[in-house]
Scaffold this motif. Structure first.
Motif, PDB file in Angstrom:
ATOM      1  N   GLY A  54       0.816  -1.205   0.000  1.00 34.74           N
ATOM      2  CA  GLY A  54       0.000   0.000   0.000  1.00 34.74           C
ATOM      3  C   GLY A  54       0.850   1.256   0.000  1.00 34.74           C
ATOM      4  N   ILE A  55       0.205   2.369   0.206  1.00 34.44           N
ATOM      5  CA  ILE A  55       0.888   3.662   0.208  1.00 34.44           C
ATOM      6  C   ILE A  55       0.544   4.422   1.480  1.00 34.44           C
ATOM      7  N   ASP A  56       1.216   5.512   1.657  1.00 28.41           N
ATOM      8  CA  ASP A  56       1.000   6.377   2.806  1.00 28.41           C
ATOM      9  C   ASP A  56       0.482   7.717   2.310  1.00 28.41           C
ATOM     10  N   HIS A  57      -0.695   8.119   2.804  1.00 32.13           N
ATOM     11  CA  HIS A  57      -1.238   9.444   2.484  1.00 32.13           C
ATOM     12  C   HIS A  57      -0.817  10.454   3.551  1.00 32.13           C
ATOM     13  N   LEU A  58       0.391  10.264   4.106  1.00 32.03           N
ATOM     14  CA  LEU A  58       0.951  11.075   5.176  1.00 32.03           C
ATOM     15  C   LEU A  58       0.248  10.824   6.509  1.00 32.03           C
ATOM     16  N   GLU A  59      -0.389   9.632   6.643  1.00 29.25           N
ATOM     17  CA  GLU A  59      -0.938   9.239   7.939  1.00 29.25           C
ATOM     18  C   GLU A  59       0.125   8.533   8.774  1.00 29.25           C
ATOM     19  N   THR A  60       0.962   7.724   8.130  1.00 24.79           N
ATOM     20  CA  THR A  60       1.954   6.922   8.845  1.00 24.79           C
ATOM     21  C   THR A  60       3.260   7.689   9.014  1.00 24.79           C
ATOM     22  N   TRP A  62       5.436  11.356   7.794  1.00 26.73           N
ATOM     23  CA  TRP A  62       5.295  12.641   7.111  1.00 26.73           C
ATOM     24  C   TRP A  62       6.685  13.262   7.048  1.00 26.73           C
ATOM     25  N   LEU A  63       6.836  14.561   7.213  1.00 29.63           N
ATOM     26  CA  LEU A  63       8.106  15.208   6.896  1.00 29.63           C
ATOM     27  C   LEU A  63       9.192  14.998   7.940  1.00 29.63           C
ATOM     28  N   GLU A  64       8.884  14.369   9.050  1.00 21.22           N
ATOM     29  CA  GLU A  64       9.942  13.997   9.992  1.00 21.22           C
ATOM     30  C   GLU A  64      10.887  12.976   9.366  1.00 21.22           C
ATOM     31  N   ALA A  65      10.310  12.063   8.585  1.00 22.34           N
ATOM     32  CA  ALA A  65      11.097  11.044   7.893  1.00 22.34           C
ATOM     33  C   ALA A  65      10.256  10.514   6.748  1.00 22.34           C
ATOM     34  N   VAL A  66      10.870  10.365   5.577  1.00 19.95           N
ATOM     35  CA  VAL A  66      10.143   9.947   4.381  1.00 19.95           C
ATOM     36  C   VAL A  66      10.843   8.727   3.779  1.00 19.95           C
ATOM     37  N   PRO A  67      10.553   7.529   4.285  1.00 20.12           N
ATOM     38  CA  PRO A  67      11.175   6.330   3.714  1.00 20.12           C
ATOM     39  C   PRO A  67      10.563   5.977   2.364  1.00 20.12           C
ATOM     40  N   LEU A  98      11.621 -11.580   5.013  1.00 23.14           N
ATOM     41  CA  LEU A  98      11.652 -10.711   3.833  1.00 23.14           C
ATOM     42  C   LEU A  98      12.568  -9.512   4.058  1.00 23.14           C
ATOM     43  N   LEU A  99      12.500  -8.909   5.249  1.00 25.78           N
ATOM     44  CA  LEU A  99      13.355  -7.768   5.550  1.00 25.78           C
ATOM     45  C   LEU A  99      14.822  -8.116   5.343  1.00 25.78           C
ATOM     46  N   HIS A 100      15.259  -9.198   5.963  1.00 24.76           N
ATOM     47  CA  HIS A 100      16.663  -9.576   5.847  1.00 24.76           C
ATOM     48  C   HIS A 100      17.010  -9.991   4.414  1.00 24.76           C
ATOM     49  N   GLY A 101      16.079 -10.680   3.749  1.00 24.96           N
ATOM     50  CA  GLY A 101      16.353 -11.129   2.396  1.00 24.96           C
ATOM     51  C   GLY A 101      16.455  -9.997   1.400  1.00 24.96           C
ATOM     52  N   VAL A 102      15.572  -8.990   1.528  1.00 25.41           N
ATOM     53  CA  VAL A 102      15.579  -7.864   0.587  1.00 25.41           C
ATOM     54  C   VAL A 102      16.805  -6.993   0.811  1.00 25.41           C
ATOM     55  N   VAL A 103      17.104  -6.652   2.071  1.00 30.75           N
ATOM     56  CA  VAL A 103      18.289  -5.836   2.353  1.00 30.75           C
ATOM     57  C   VAL A 103      19.552  -6.583   1.943  1.00 30.75           C
ATOM     58  N   GLY A 104      19.546  -7.900   2.136  1.00 34.52           N
ATOM     59  CA  GLY A 104      20.688  -8.707   1.707  1.00 34.52           C
ATOM     60  C   GLY A 104      20.884  -8.726   0.208  1.00 34.52           C
ATOM     61  N   ARG A 105      19.864  -8.324  -0.530  1.00 36.43           N
ATOM     62  CA  ARG A 105      19.962  -8.219  -1.990  1.00 36.43           C
ATOM     63  C   ARG A 105      20.177  -6.771  -2.431  1.00 36.43           C
ATOM     64  N   ASP A 106      20.684  -5.972  -1.512  1.00 39.87           N
ATOM     65  CA  ASP A 106      21.128  -4.597  -1.803  1.00 39.87           C
ATOM     66  C   ASP A 106      19.998  -3.646  -2.174  1.00 39.87           C
ATOM     67  N   ILE A 107      18.798  -3.895  -1.643  1.00 38.65           N
ATOM     68  CA  ILE A 107      17.714  -2.925  -1.769  1.00 38.65           C
ATOM     69  C   ILE A 107      17.371  -2.443  -0.364  1.00 38.65           C
ATOM     70  N   ASP A 108      17.506  -1.148  -0.134  1.00 39.48           N
ATOM     71  CA  ASP A 108      17.246  -0.597   1.193  1.00 39.48           C
ATOM     72  C   ASP A 108      15.757  -0.682   1.512  1.00 39.48           C
ATOM     73  N   LEU A 109      15.468  -1.151   2.713  1.00 39.51           N
ATOM     74  CA  LEU A 109      14.079  -1.329   3.133  1.00 39.51           C
ATOM     75  C   LEU A 109      13.965  -0.893   4.590  1.00 39.51           C
ATOM     76  N   THR A 110      13.209   0.159   4.838  1.00 38.21           N
ATOM     77  CA  THR A 110      12.948   0.602   6.201  1.00 38.21           C
ATOM     78  C   THR A 110      11.985  -0.377   6.860  1.00 38.21           C
ATOM     79  N   PRO A 138       2.276  -5.886   5.836  1.00 38.61           N
ATOM     80  CA  PRO A 138       2.085  -4.574   5.222  1.00 38.61           C
ATOM     81  C   PRO A 138       3.403  -3.999   4.721  1.00 38.61           C
ATOM     82  N   LEU A 139       3.370  -3.523   3.484  1.00 43.37           N
ATOM     83  CA  LEU A 139       4.531  -2.890   2.854  1.00 43.37           C
ATOM     84  C   LEU A 139       4.084  -1.550   2.284  1.00 43.37           C
ATOM     85  N   LEU A 140       4.742  -0.468   2.680  1.00 45.08           N
ATOM     86  CA  LEU A 140       4.394   0.863   2.191  1.00 45.08           C
ATOM     87  C   LEU A 140       5.378   1.329   1.135  1.00 45.08           C
ATOM     88  N   VAL A 141       4.845   1.969   0.102  1.00 46.65           N
ATOM     89  CA  VAL A 141       5.638   2.576  -0.962  1.00 46.65           C
ATOM     90  C   VAL A 141       5.354   4.084  -0.952  1.00 46.65           C
TER      91      VAL A 141
END
Length: 390
Positions: A54-60, A62-67, A98-110, A138-141
């Motif tokens: 899913g996506i974030d409509h600035l509910e999760t 906002w400008l403090e941090a934008v992953p 998934l977190l460890h697997g994706v980061v281990g494949r050189d894609i940054d994932l918060t 849940p995965l946010l883009v």
């Protein structure tokens, strides 16, 4: 290897939850019926987990941090929209893998162990999951705060997810929650690019994805399609798992402000099954729906310049802080006077609507949401005052 047993892309419009009287109920039903239809697919395929992109409509965030990409790793996923709320269990074991697997494949994932999700998740929880006891991941883009990831970067993330599942035994369903054309909080709110939607649906139905993946974030912004980034992650998951297939349209509705699409990819829809559409779709549709891109930078959801931060921070507080919101509705000028705003920003804050706010740097989603929640608070205060005088 984990098996992708179901996959779809679907609208999550908040009107499906609130059902406002000015919307055509038949069109809303067309969308929710299609979501429920995909929910029934989960009954047949029995997934061990549902990956909701899913996506974030600035509910999760906002400008403090934008992953750019964020995986939710809390025991439960908590999703809100106005007075509605759902909590569903998270498959934390698979999410951690998934977190460890994706980061281990050189894609940054918060990742976040404390994230409140919005209607991009609540809508599928309500109409797809329903009462089913299926844990989610849940995965946010990031789709609204430039710089945005490109479609091909999202596709690469999806492939990395599929590769990370290679040594897992689970049956997994995937839902891309987003799209289609709409421009919430902008002057173009009531003018979606429906023809572009129809081209996307045509290409998806033919299994042609290259031109879709060649789109840029700036182009997606120009036609109100940035939420398709969730679709591209899902397509990457399917491609990486060897299940890249054409999509079958379940429903498409033309609303005044939004193209509502629901498309199923896995399992294939039975031959002869007719989609629910409120009016016939064009066929064939020219490239990009006949639209000619002209912009070289974001038009509608621009990078929020630091000078606009005090205004956006105040709008965010109006949305999230009930006490401040109540004060703002009672005396907006007094609240505005306490904020570090320019005269132009203060004037826009006190004006009607949200067009002037966006002109002076307010993010459109914050401007729209602040106006919406303030209207609801005004109605609450008026009702309380009416009761006290009777």
């Amino acid at each position: 290897m984990a098996e992708i047993v179901a996959a779809a892309a679907a609208v999550h419009a908040p009107q499906l939850l609130s059902r406002p009287p000015h919307e055509d109920p038949a069109k809303l039903d067309g969308s929710t019926d299609a979501l429920r239809r995909f929910g029934e697919v989960l009954d047949d395929t029995r997934p061990d987990a549902l990956l909701v992109i899913g996506i974030d409509h600035l509910e999760t965030f906002w400008l403090e941090a934008v992953p750019t990409f964020t995986l939710v790793l809390s025991p439960e996923a908590e999703a809100h929209y106005m007075q509605k709320e759902r909590r569903v269990p998270v498959h934390t074991g698979l999410a951690k893998h998934l977190l460890h697997g994706v980061v281990g494949r050189d894609i940054d994932l918060t990742y976040s162990q404390e994230a409140k999700l919005g209607h991009a998740f609540l809508t599928p929880f309500e109409y797809v999951l329903g009462d089913r006891d299926i844990p989610v991941i849940p995965l946010l883009v990031n789709a609204y705060l430039p710089p945005l990831p490109s479609p091909r970067r999202c596709f690469a993330l999806g492939k990395a997810i599929a590769e990370s599942l290679a040594d897992r035994p689970e049956r997994v369903a995937v839902l891309a929650s987003g799209g289609m054309s709409h421009f919430p909080g902008t002057a173009r709110y009531t003018a979606p690019q429906f023809s572009f939607d129809e081209w996307v649906l045509q290409e998806v139905a033919a299994g042609r994805y290259e031109e879709l993946l060649d789109l840029t974030p700036v182009q997606l912004d120009e036609v109100g399609e940035s939420e398709l980034l969730t679709w591209f992650v899902m397509l990457g998951v399917l491609a990486g798992s060897g299940a890249a297939v054409p999509g079958s349209l379940l429903s498409y509705q033309h609303l005044s402000h939004h193209g509502h699409g629901v498309v199923q990819f896995v399992p294939p829809v039975a031959d002869g099954a007719e989609p629910t559409v409120d009016e016939p779709l064009a066929s064939p549709v020219p490239r990009h729906g006949g639209y000619e891109f002209t912009s070289t930078d974001f038009i509608y959801y621009r990078f929020p310049e630091p000078v606009s931060f005090p205004l956006n921070r105040l709008l965010h507080r109006v949305i999230t802080d009930e006490e401040l919101r109540s004060e703002f509705v009672r005396d907006p000028a007094a609240v505005a006077a306490t904020a570090d705003l320019t005269d132009e920003q203060r004037e826009a804050l006190l004006a009607d609507g949200f067009d002037k706010l966006t002109e002076v740097g307010a993010h459109p989603l914050l401007a729209l949401s602040a106006r919406q929640v303030s209207l609801l608070e005004q109605q609450r205060q008026d009702a309380a005052a009416a009761v006290s005088t009777t």
